[in-house]
Design a protein around this motif. Structure first.
Motif, PDB file in Angstrom:
ATOM      1  N   LYS A  57       0.830  -1.206   0.000  1.00 42.78           N
ATOM      2  CA  LYS A  57       0.000   0.000   0.000  1.00 42.78           C
ATOM      3  C   LYS A  57       0.863   1.254   0.000  1.00 42.78           C
ATOM      4  N   GLU A  60       2.355   1.512  -3.649  1.00 42.87           N
ATOM      5  CA  GLU A  60       1.341   1.886  -4.624  1.00 42.87           C
ATOM      6  C   GLU A  60       0.773   3.263  -4.336  1.00 42.87           C
ATOM      7  N   GLY A 109      -4.856  -5.661 -11.009  1.00 39.84           N
ATOM      8  CA  GLY A 109      -5.872  -4.794 -10.413  1.00 39.84           C
ATOM      9  C   GLY A 109      -5.325  -3.474  -9.894  1.00 39.84           C
ATOM     10  N   PHE A 110      -4.241  -2.990 -10.491  1.00 38.27           N
ATOM     11  CA  PHE A 110      -3.585  -1.770 -10.018  1.00 38.27           C
ATOM     12  C   PHE A 110      -4.526  -0.561 -10.077  1.00 38.27           C
ATOM     13  N   GLU A 112      -7.770  -0.430 -10.093  1.00 36.23           N
ATOM     14  CA  GLU A 112      -8.875  -0.559  -9.133  1.00 36.23           C
ATOM     15  C   GLU A 112      -8.426  -0.135  -7.737  1.00 36.23           C
ATOM     16  N   ARG A 113      -7.184  -0.458  -7.382  1.00 36.77           N
ATOM     17  CA  ARG A 113      -6.676  -0.049  -6.066  1.00 36.77           C
ATOM     18  C   ARG A 113      -6.444   1.467  -6.011  1.00 36.77           C
ATOM     19  N   CYS A 115      -8.350   3.603  -7.505  1.00 31.90           N
ATOM     20  CA  CYS A 115      -9.697   4.137  -7.274  1.00 31.90           C
ATOM     21  C   CYS A 115     -10.074   4.035  -5.799  1.00 31.90           C
ATOM     22  N   ARG A 116      -9.720   2.945  -5.154  1.00 28.14           N
ATOM     23  CA  ARG A 116      -9.988   2.798  -3.720  1.00 28.14           C
ATOM     24  C   ARG A 116      -9.182   3.816  -2.911  1.00 28.14           C
ATOM     25  N   TYR A 117      -7.936   4.027  -3.321  1.00 28.29           N
ATOM     26  CA  TYR A 117      -7.042   4.931  -2.589  1.00 28.29           C
ATOM     27  C   TYR A 117      -7.635   6.333  -2.524  1.00 28.29           C
ATOM     28  N   TYR A 123      -8.956   3.725   3.479  1.00 30.12           N
ATOM     29  CA  TYR A 123      -8.056   2.802   2.788  1.00 30.12           C
ATOM     30  C   TYR A 123      -6.616   3.298   2.929  1.00 30.12           C
ATOM     31  N   ALA A 124      -5.727   2.423   3.403  1.00 26.92           N
ATOM     32  CA  ALA A 124      -4.297   2.741   3.553  1.00 26.92           C
ATOM     33  C   ALA A 124      -4.085   3.981   4.426  1.00 26.92           C
ATOM     34  N   ARG A 235       3.904 -11.190  -2.479  1.00 26.09           N
ATOM     35  CA  ARG A 235       4.034  -9.832  -1.939  1.00 26.09           C
ATOM     36  C   ARG A 235       5.495  -9.412  -1.827  1.00 26.09           C
TER      37      ARG A 235
END
Length: 397
Positions: A57, A60, A109-110, A112-113, A115-117, A123-124, A235
């Motif tokens: 996290k 990214e 899924g980079f 999509e993450r 967008c969540r960030y 998130y994170a 990971r």
């Protein structure tokens, strides 16, 4: 697969000058170098924090914020923060939409993450706080350089006050307090800062100029995106791909950049240089870092272009193909040095290509471009088609 447009976007940051309404050094004060410096601060702060940090996290998040900042270009910080405060959701949506076509081509899924960030405040959370602190620390490093030159510049005292407030707002996790209280770690980051002044291709006239610090971030991001293309990379493999790229030229803060033709000009010279770099690291860098950090930094910086694993406590050189087949598990701590090497060479190739495309064609630049073009034609390493990536940047492309 990472697109040509996305790679080119990274290099746009090398042309975004920071503090361009102030007197400032001409070297290393670009957005690319600032973002690289920020990510090294983020690594140090995460180590200071200890447990609880999700390195994926953090990595990214740093990449998300890098591309976000490039899209918004050179907006002055007070205006930027006001815009984000008042229209943050709309701005984020626009940035995400602008990047969508290119980022959805990145594996795992980079997008999509990302967008969540930007869409989920929780998130994170810790990683966002670390990145915010890293941002202010890197900006403060710059400000302390330019402040003495700008005593007569309008508004400089307000900038100083805003910087102090920004740093104070970062005192919300223990790692920040640990770092700011450590004279040793601050000396380490002072040494790291020298990489912002060290010009790449130092004997060649070219455009745009790039510096070792920014180059390290480009290699880190290219390496990370490359590994994401593989079949479910573990990971540790993802984490190591980024940080090994980010630190691969760390020793140059002590020795300066020694260009490849010099290293290869005399048989055995490369090994001698590597030995000198290791001695310098032992004498200067490691005494400034907690002992428990040394093993990982050595893993990233010694024999940095070898793919390797750790098995039964022993570092073993392997290949990225063998990691794919057998060692793609966190327990082996796999590091794709071969992929980092290709990304390092790709970065040099793109730098040469850009200068040639701008019409600046020194002998060294043209020779480097032609040699790399031939070396990586049709080359596949660890399942990554580097021939295709190099093929993006042809003189007639």
């Amino acid at each position: 697969m990472i697109s040509k447009a996305l790679i080119s976007l990274m290099y746009d940051a090398a042309s975004i000058n920071r503090w361009n309404d102030h007197i400032r050094p001409w070297t290393g004060f670009t957005e690319l170098d600032k973002q690289a410096h920020k990510m090294i601060y983020a690594y140090v702060l995460s180590k200071c924090e200890g447990g609880g940090v999700d390195n994926i996290k953090l990595i990214e998040g740093g990449i998300f914020e890098f591309f976000h900042r490039i899209i918004l270009t050179d907006i002055k910080p007070p205006i930027y923060h006001k815009l984000v405060k008042e229209k943050g959701d709309q701005i984020n949506a626009w940035v995400l939409d602008t990047l969508k076509d290119d980022l959805t081509k990145i594996g795992g899924g980079f997008y999509e993450r990302m967008c969540r960030y930007y869409g989920e405040p929780d998130y994170a959370d810790l990683e966002k706080r670390i990145l915010k602190a890293a941002h202010y620390l890197a900006s403060d490093w710059e400000f302390r350089v330019i402040y003495p030159l700008n005593q007569q510049t309008y508004g400089i005292e307000q900038v100083k006050e805003d910087m102090a407030k920004g740093l104070a707002s970062c005192d919300n996790f223990s790692g920040y307090r640990y770092f700011t209280g450590s004279s040793y770690l601050n000396r380490f980051m002072s040494i790291i800062g020298k990489l912002r002044y060290q010009q790449r291709w130092s004997k060649a006239v070219r455009l745009p100029n790039t510096f070792v610090m920014g180059h390290m971030l480009v290699v880190a991001i290219l390496s990370y995106f490359s590994v994401l293309e593989l079949d479910e990379p573990c990971r540790k493999r993802r984490e190591n791909s980024f940080f090994s790229g980010l630190f691969h030229d760390l020793a140059e803060s002590l020795t300066r950049d020694i260009v490849s033709p010099v290293k290869s000009s005399v048989s055995g010279l490369g090994a001698i240089i590597s030995g000198i770099e290791a001695e310098q690291m032992d004498e200067v860098i490691y005494p400034l870092l907690p002992e428990e950090w040394h093993g990982k930094i050595r893993y990233y910086t010694e024999n940095e272009f070898a793919s390797k694993i750790i098995e039964n406590g022993e570092i073993k050189d392997v290949t990225s193909d063998l990691i794919n087949e057998k060692y793609n598990f966190d327990e082996y701590d796999p590091l794709d040095g071969q992929i980092v090497r290709c990304c390092d060479r790709l970065s040099a190739y793109i730098e040469a290509y850009m200068s040639i495309s701008y019409g600046v064609k020194s002998e060294q630049i043209v020779s480097g471009y032609n040699n790399l073009s031939g070396e990586y034609k049709n080359k596949v390493i660890g399942g990554i088609n580097f021939g295709e990536l190099f093929g993006y940047f042809k003189e007639d492309a």
